[in-house]
Write a protein that holds these residues in place. Structure first.
Motif, PDB file in Angstrom:
ATOM      1  N   GLU A 644      -3.407  -5.376   1.977  1.00 29.77           N
ATOM      2  CA  GLU A 644      -3.697  -4.271   1.059  1.00 29.77           C
ATOM      3  C   GLU A 644      -3.572  -2.914   1.746  1.00 29.77           C
ATOM      4  O   GLU A 644      -2.925  -1.997   1.232  1.00 29.77           O
ATOM      5  CB  GLU A 644      -5.113  -4.438   0.493  1.00 29.77           C
ATOM      6  CG  GLU A 644      -5.526  -3.275  -0.394  1.00 29.77           C
ATOM      7  CD  GLU A 644      -7.034  -3.179  -0.549  1.00 29.77           C
ATOM      8  OE1 GLU A 644      -7.481  -2.200  -1.179  1.00 29.77           O
ATOM      9  OE2 GLU A 644      -7.758  -4.046  -0.024  1.00 29.77           O
ATOM     10  N   LYS A 645      -4.170  -2.770   2.945  1.00 32.36           N
ATOM     11  CA  LYS A 645      -4.172  -1.482   3.628  1.00 32.36           C
ATOM     12  C   LYS A 645      -2.751  -1.032   3.959  1.00 32.36           C
ATOM     13  O   LYS A 645      -2.365   0.118   3.700  1.00 32.36           O
ATOM     14  CB  LYS A 645      -5.019  -1.590   4.904  1.00 32.36           C
ATOM     15  CG  LYS A 645      -5.121  -0.295   5.678  1.00 32.36           C
ATOM     16  CD  LYS A 645      -6.019  -0.475   6.900  1.00 32.36           C
ATOM     17  CE  LYS A 645      -6.112   0.808   7.702  1.00 32.36           C
ATOM     18  NZ  LYS A 645      -6.954   0.637   8.914  1.00 32.36           N
ATOM     19  N   ARG A 648      -0.686  -0.121   0.710  1.00 35.89           N
ATOM     20  CA  ARG A 648      -1.000   1.199   0.159  1.00 35.89           C
ATOM     21  C   ARG A 648      -0.388   2.301   1.028  1.00 35.89           C
ATOM     22  O   ARG A 648       0.108   3.313   0.521  1.00 35.89           O
ATOM     23  CB  ARG A 648      -2.511   1.380   0.051  1.00 35.89           C
ATOM     24  CG  ARG A 648      -3.152   0.467  -1.008  1.00 35.89           C
ATOM     25  CD  ARG A 648      -4.638   0.758  -1.159  1.00 35.89           C
ATOM     26  NE  ARG A 648      -5.273  -0.180  -2.077  1.00 35.89           N
ATOM     27  CZ  ARG A 648      -5.293  -0.049  -3.384  1.00 35.89           C
ATOM     28  NH1 ARG A 648      -4.694   0.981  -3.948  1.00 35.89           N
ATOM     29  NH2 ARG A 648      -5.912  -0.954  -4.145  1.00 35.89           N
ATOM     30  N   LEU A 651       3.351   2.561   0.289  1.00 35.86           N
ATOM     31  CA  LEU A 651       3.609   3.235  -0.983  1.00 35.86           C
ATOM     32  C   LEU A 651       3.392   4.741  -0.868  1.00 35.86           C
ATOM     33  O   LEU A 651       4.145   5.538  -1.433  1.00 35.86           O
ATOM     34  CB  LEU A 651       2.703   2.648  -2.070  1.00 35.86           C
ATOM     35  CG  LEU A 651       3.052   1.220  -2.517  1.00 35.86           C
ATOM     36  CD1 LEU A 651       1.936   0.643  -3.382  1.00 35.86           C
ATOM     37  CD2 LEU A 651       4.373   1.198  -3.271  1.00 35.86           C
ATOM     38  N   ARG A 652       2.310   5.160  -0.140  1.00 36.81           N
ATOM     39  CA  ARG A 652       2.084   6.595   0.048  1.00 36.81           C
ATOM     40  C   ARG A 652       3.228   7.235   0.821  1.00 36.81           C
ATOM     41  O   ARG A 652       3.699   8.322   0.476  1.00 36.81           O
ATOM     42  CB  ARG A 652       0.754   6.815   0.773  1.00 36.81           C
ATOM     43  CG  ARG A 652      -0.483   6.570  -0.079  1.00 36.81           C
ATOM     44  CD  ARG A 652      -1.709   7.147   0.577  1.00 36.81           C
ATOM     45  NE  ARG A 652      -1.983   6.518   1.856  1.00 36.81           N
ATOM     46  CZ  ARG A 652      -2.740   5.434   2.004  1.00 36.81           C
ATOM     47  NH1 ARG A 652      -3.314   4.883   0.945  1.00 36.81           N
ATOM     48  NH2 ARG A 652      -2.953   4.916   3.190  1.00 36.81           N
ATOM     49  N   TYR A 680      -0.864  -5.932 -12.197  1.00 33.41           N
ATOM     50  CA  TYR A 680      -1.286  -5.690 -10.826  1.00 33.41           C
ATOM     51  C   TYR A 680      -0.406  -6.500  -9.878  1.00 33.41           C
ATOM     52  O   TYR A 680      -0.110  -7.674 -10.136  1.00 33.41           O
ATOM     53  CB  TYR A 680      -2.754  -6.085 -10.621  1.00 33.41           C
ATOM     54  CG  TYR A 680      -3.731  -5.197 -11.354  1.00 33.41           C
ATOM     55  CD1 TYR A 680      -4.327  -4.105 -10.728  1.00 33.41           C
ATOM     56  CD2 TYR A 680      -4.059  -5.437 -12.687  1.00 33.41           C
ATOM     57  CE1 TYR A 680      -5.224  -3.287 -11.394  1.00 33.41           C
ATOM     58  CE2 TYR A 680      -4.956  -4.618 -13.367  1.00 33.41           C
ATOM     59  CZ  TYR A 680      -5.539  -3.543 -12.714  1.00 33.41           C
ATOM     60  OH  TYR A 680      -6.433  -2.748 -13.362  1.00 33.41           O
ATOM     61  N   PRO A 683      -1.456  -7.895  -2.849  1.00 30.74           N
ATOM     62  CA  PRO A 683      -1.145  -7.908  -1.416  1.00 30.74           C
ATOM     63  C   PRO A 683      -1.524  -9.246  -0.781  1.00 30.74           C
ATOM     64  O   PRO A 683      -2.176 -10.096  -1.401  1.00 30.74           O
ATOM     65  CB  PRO A 683      -1.995  -6.755  -0.851  1.00 30.74           C
ATOM     66  CG  PRO A 683      -2.311  -5.890  -2.035  1.00 30.74           C
ATOM     67  CD  PRO A 683      -2.408  -6.834  -3.195  1.00 30.74           C
ATOM     68  N   ASP A 697      -8.839  -4.147  -5.361  1.00 27.99           N
ATOM     69  CA  ASP A 697      -7.992  -4.468  -4.215  1.00 27.99           C
ATOM     70  C   ASP A 697      -6.513  -4.564  -4.567  1.00 27.99           C
ATOM     71  O   ASP A 697      -5.660  -4.291  -3.726  1.00 27.99           O
ATOM     72  CB  ASP A 697      -8.453  -5.794  -3.591  1.00 27.99           C
ATOM     73  CG  ASP A 697      -9.851  -5.697  -3.006  1.00 27.99           C
ATOM     74  OD1 ASP A 697     -10.316  -4.557  -2.823  1.00 27.99           O
ATOM     75  OD2 ASP A 697     -10.469  -6.733  -2.747  1.00 27.99           O
ATOM     76  N   ILE A 699      -2.786  -3.730  -6.484  1.00 24.77           N
ATOM     77  CA  ILE A 699      -2.039  -2.479  -6.649  1.00 24.77           C
ATOM     78  C   ILE A 699      -1.555  -2.376  -8.099  1.00 24.77           C
ATOM     79  O   ILE A 699      -0.746  -3.208  -8.541  1.00 24.77           O
ATOM     80  CB  ILE A 699      -0.842  -2.424  -5.689  1.00 24.77           C
ATOM     81  CG1 ILE A 699      -1.286  -2.748  -4.250  1.00 24.77           C
ATOM     82  CG2 ILE A 699      -0.152  -1.073  -5.773  1.00 24.77           C
ATOM     83  CD1 ILE A 699      -2.245  -1.766  -3.666  1.00 24.77           C
ATOM     84  N   ARG A 703       0.638   2.793 -11.495  1.00 24.62           N
ATOM     85  CA  ARG A 703       0.399   3.862 -10.519  1.00 24.62           C
ATOM     86  C   ARG A 703       1.681   4.175  -9.751  1.00 24.62           C
ATOM     87  O   ARG A 703       1.991   5.341  -9.469  1.00 24.62           O
ATOM     88  CB  ARG A 703      -0.724   3.438  -9.558  1.00 24.62           C
ATOM     89  CG  ARG A 703      -0.979   4.422  -8.429  1.00 24.62           C
ATOM     90  CD  ARG A 703      -1.477   5.770  -8.945  1.00 24.62           C
ATOM     91  NE  ARG A 703      -1.709   6.695  -7.856  1.00 24.62           N
ATOM     92  CZ  ARG A 703      -2.845   6.778  -7.186  1.00 24.62           C
ATOM     93  NH1 ARG A 703      -3.866   5.998  -7.516  1.00 24.62           N
ATOM     94  NH2 ARG A 703      -3.004   7.636  -6.201  1.00 24.62           N
ATOM     95  N   ILE A 704       2.449   3.152  -9.394  1.00 23.93           N
ATOM     96  CA  ILE A 704       3.696   3.355  -8.663  1.00 23.93           C
ATOM     97  C   ILE A 704       4.696   4.115  -9.533  1.00 23.93           C
ATOM     98  O   ILE A 704       5.358   5.061  -9.078  1.00 23.93           O
ATOM     99  CB  ILE A 704       4.274   2.000  -8.217  1.00 23.93           C
ATOM    100  CG1 ILE A 704       3.275   1.262  -7.310  1.00 23.93           C
ATOM    101  CG2 ILE A 704       5.602   2.175  -7.493  1.00 23.93           C
ATOM    102  CD1 ILE A 704       3.681  -0.156  -6.964  1.00 23.93           C
ATOM    103  N   ASP A 707       3.691   7.768  -9.808  1.00 26.03           N
ATOM    104  CA  ASP A 707       3.988   8.524  -8.589  1.00 26.03           C
ATOM    105  C   ASP A 707       5.465   8.961  -8.581  1.00 26.03           C
ATOM    106  O   ASP A 707       5.787  10.084  -8.186  1.00 26.03           O
ATOM    107  CB  ASP A 707       3.679   7.693  -7.351  1.00 26.03           C
ATOM    108  CG  ASP A 707       2.188   7.571  -7.112  1.00 26.03           C
ATOM    109  OD1 ASP A 707       1.433   8.345  -7.721  1.00 26.03           O
ATOM    110  OD2 ASP A 707       1.779   6.703  -6.317  1.00 26.03           O
TER     111      ASP A 707
END
Length: 831
Positions: A644-645, A648, A651-652, A680, A683, A697, A699, A703-704, A707
């Motif tokens: 997950e970390k 994310r 993606l950022r 969703y 990950p 948790d 994604i 949201r993607i 963005d």
């Protein structure tokens, strides 16, 4: 198992069955309790096999030395799967296993070759020379506490307190049977056999916090039997038909008649107590009858410490013994010490076991001292941490005689530590950093200095014995030297800890961080180089256009000698020339990346999920798409098996790189779910214990897309190959509104979203056993269509959908990729 090459077992003596296939039935009172069918080694279940119980429960899988060990599946009586995964006695790690690997009825074609072992063992329970006792009639079974009510095979009932068994002490503990039985599910085993078989008893019940319905009966029965077998092994006795562990009762159900249990009372010392208020008077014995002696058998534990006394305390004192600092003793000849008593310390010194009080300490739960246990076999010893609230326990494990020295050190260390942890659990104590099991000795190597072990002698009562013949005289302590009191001895600093592992973990994390920093630096340098190159190309193009226009102007000026141009045309050409010069000058002075459309792609593929079912083709799908997008002119960032970390962060980073007018593509292959109408992406490390945790948790796909819209991307192509079965239902969870496949989505203008399957459909990874393609059905088609030149994106999507539908229907499956198109204009992927 059906393809095993082992021959059928011969004869009826199952203890001699080795490297063969056989069947063994276990009966009580002529009724089948359980039956094993499968592979044998050294007289035990070993290899693949099936255990069937009278209740209809069935376990099919791997066995080792008579116990479940390895992969296996547990079925109910209707053939439905209860649990599956990796077993080590009880279930250790759960994961789904296909039924065709361990089918419900795979033993149907095997021939049963023996079925007498269990009958012989059970019959020994009820064979006794004592006269039968008339069944007692109970007017009100309600007078007996619920946890003491016993139910017998002959249909009778009785109360535990009416039998000597109630006051018997469980082997290796200080608890009686009546103090152990409560409302928790539990099972009790005793040893049965000839006169040379030690009388042992074991009991296991679920922990208080486990709940009474969270585990089935075979688990507590198996744990109780394993405890009994370990007690036999501690006595140096190998389980055989003449001396074996047999279940006596489980959850109040006794595996014999009431008279049979009454006849066994001679095994336990029955105190003189008034009879149970619910028991009728026993019939008078004949005058010629011989009164049976009910003394405690000599092989029951009799050296247990007094209540409240710890091992290593003087029975006459409440405080621990005190010792002074001891100078290291020099040994002129280590050869004078028996090989199995030689100790090597962390400070490089050596000593003999008999020079320490430890040698006379009694191993917890046994009647053996340490010096009577250490021999030439590989072995390991653990003790509990020195703490006022922590009981002083000692555990030891060595290979059985005849096993040989081939077992690696870690195995004996692990078994010794597990024994210590079980001893703590028997005391009702949970292992914590303040009270834990620590390794002391393994194969003669002591995990501390010699003075450290000498200081620990205060834990054990040292008898007054002459010193070792190889020990030099201890130095004389001056009368004024004070005696050091050790009420709470700290754990020696050189005992094993996990600092080395922590240091290694820290070093690995630093190396990974440095690698990520270097990668980001390289990416930024590459981006800067690309921007510089683009700027140069723009300047060259502007110069070329200016030169061309200059040539045109000169040609016109030259022609004006022959053709008179009107003033308006000359003014227009002058204005155009001035505009081009201004654009060229502005491009030279700015360091900003020119506003040109670039193609960028982010590709993610996840196979190796940690907490839910793994996938087989997601990584290969991501790599195939990355290659096709690169061929189409995209700069691709690819990530495989990320948590997950990291997902994310990827993606950022990708969103930050997108600029207005860019053409971007996003591809994801892995698990995806719809929850409450939203889609969703999962990950690698998401566990999804609840609906709220899953929402936090996972994604969100929307949201993607948002963005990319916020970054003013000219084109966004999102391809999601995640329409598979709900992974949380397979893993045994039941989370809210999670369902198969993805729900419809509404992209923004300039976006096209493609799902590998429609709503509620499952995307195929393969077309069957003959399909050798390493990619899923959708991705293999879509990746090929991208490479076709001169074809627009919407044409690629629709052509791929038609081919996927055709392939899926060829094997009777319905899979129609979903396309959500909001593009304006035509976009060609491969020009």
């Amino acid at each position: 198992m059906a393809q095993s090459d082992l021959p059928a077992c011969q004869g009826t003596d199952t203890t001699k069955w080795d490297q063969c296939i056989g069947s063994e039935t276990f009966n009580v009172d002529g009724k089948m309790v359980s039956r094993y069918t499968g592979e044998y080694a050294n007289g035990s279940f070993h290899g693949q096999g099936a255990m069937n119980f009278a209740s209809g429960l069935r376990f099919v899988g791997n066995f080792k030395a008579g116990l479940r060990e390895g992969e296996g599946v547990e079925y109910n009586k209707d053939g439905g799967v209860i649990r599956s995964g990796n077993w080590e006695g009880p279930l250790n790690r759960a994961w789904p296993i296909e039924n065709n690997r361990y089918p419900f009825n795979w033993e149907a074609n095997l021939v049963s070759t023996a079925s007498a072992f269990g009958d012989t063992a059970r019959n020994k329970l009820e064979s006794s020379p004592l006269a039968p006792v008339t069944n007692v009639s109970y007017s009100d079974i309600g007078k007996c506490p619920v946890n003491f009510r016993l139910f017998f095979t002959d249909g009778n009932q009785a109360c535990l307190t009416d039998f000597g068994l109630a006051d018997a002490v469980l082997t290796g503990t200080q608890k009686t049977v009546k103090n152990s039985l409560d409302s928790r599910p539990g099972s009790m085993h005793i040893t049965t056999g000839n006169a040379s078989c030690p009388a042992l008893s074991s009991y296991f019940a679920l922990a208080t916090t486990t709940g009474s319905h969270s585990v089935n009966r075979p688990l507590v029965q198996g744990e109780s039997k394993q405890r009994c077998q370990r007690l036999l092994a501690d006595e140096g006795v190998k389980e055989t038909p003449d001396c074996q562990c047999t279940e006596l009762m489980a959850n109040g159900k006794v595996a014999m008649t009431r008279d049979g249990l009454r006849n066994l009372d001679a095994r336990w010392a029955r105190p003189s107590t008034p009879p149970s208020p619910m028991a009728a008077p026993s019939p008078p014995a004949p005058t010629s009858a011989v009164t049976a002696s009910l003394a405690t058998p000599p092989n029951l534990p009799d050296n247990r410490p007094a209540q409240g006394q710890k091992i290593g305390q003087d029975p006459q004192k409440s405080e621990p013994l005190s010792v002074g600092s001891v100078t290291n003793v020099r040994y002129p000849d280590i050869g004078k010490c028996p090989v199995n008593f030689r100790l090597s310390f962390t400070d490089g010194s050596q000593a003999c076991l008999t020079d320490f009080g430890l040698s006379d300490a009694v191993l917890t739960g046994t009647q053996k001292t340490v010096k009577n246990s250490l021999d030439s076999r590989p072995g390991s010893m653990h003790i509990t941490t020195v703490n006022a609230s922590c009981p002083a326990l000692i555990s030891y494990f060595a290979l059985a005689r005849g096993t040989g020295g081939g077992l690696p050190g870690p195995s004996v260390q692990i078994e010794s530590k597990q024994r210590c942890q079980r001893l703590l659990a028997d005391q009702g104590i949970k292992e914590t950093p303040q009270c834990q099991c620590t390794e002391l000795i393994t194969n003669g190597s002591v995990a501390m200095t010699r003075d450290g072990l000498r200081n620990l002698d205060a834990r054990w009562a040292r008898p007054s014995t002459p010193s070792s013949p190889m020990a030099a005289p201890s130095p004389t302590v001056p009368p004024s030297a004070p005696t050091v009191s050790l009420p709470n001895l700290p754990t020696p600093p050189n005992l094993p800890d996990n600092r080395q592992a922590e240091n290694q973990k820290t070093a690995q994390e630093l190396a990974q961080l440095e690698q990520r920093v270097q990668q980001e630096r390289s990416d930024r340098l590459r981006e800067l180089a690309d921007a510089t190159q683009a700027k140069r190309e723009l300047e060259d193009r502007l110069r070329s256009e200016a030169a061309l226009r200059q040539q045109e102007r000169q040609a016109r000026e030259s022609s004006e000698q022959n053709i008179k141009l009107d003033k308006a045309e000359r003014d227009r050409l002058a204005a155009e020339n001035a505009r081009l010069r201004a654009e060229l000058e502005a491009a030279r002075q700015t360091n900003v990346k020119p506003n040109m459309a670039f193609r960028k792609a982010l590709v993610i593929g996840i196979d190796n999920y940690k907490h839910i079912s793994r996938l087989a083709t997601a990584r290969e799908d991501a790599q195939a798409m990355a290659r096709s997008l690169t061929t189409a002119g995209f700069t691709v960032s690819q990530y495989l098996d990320i948590g997950e970390k990291d997902m994310r962060a990827a993606l950022r980073k990708f969103a930050a790189e997108v600029e207005g007018g860019d053409e971007v593509a996003f591809f994801f292959a892995g698990h995806g779910v719809q929850l409450g109408g939203l889609n969703y992406l999962i990950p690698m490390d998401v566990s999804g214990e609840s609906e709220g945790q899953l929402r936090e948790d996972a994604i969100p796909l929307q949201r993607i897309l948002d963005d990319m819209n916020d970054r003013k991307a000219k084109l966004t192509l999102a391809v999601i190959d995640a329409c598979r079965d709900n992974p949380f239902r397979v893993a045994g969870r039941n989370i809210g509104n999670v369902s198969r496949g993805l729900s419809p989505t509404t992209p923004a203008t300039g976006q096209i979203v493609i799902f590998s399957a429609g709503t509620g459909q499952r995307a195929l990874d393969t077309l069957g056993p003959q399909d050798k393609d390493r990619n899923g059905v959708f991705t293999r088609v879509f990746a090929q269509e991208i490479r076709k030149r001169g074809v627009t994106i919407d044409q690629v999507a629709r052509t791929a959908r038609t081919e996927v539908v055709r392939l899926a229907r060829s094997i009777g499956h319905e899979q129609v990729p979903a396309i959500y198109d909001q593009l304006v204009g035509e976009f060609i992927l491969m020009k």
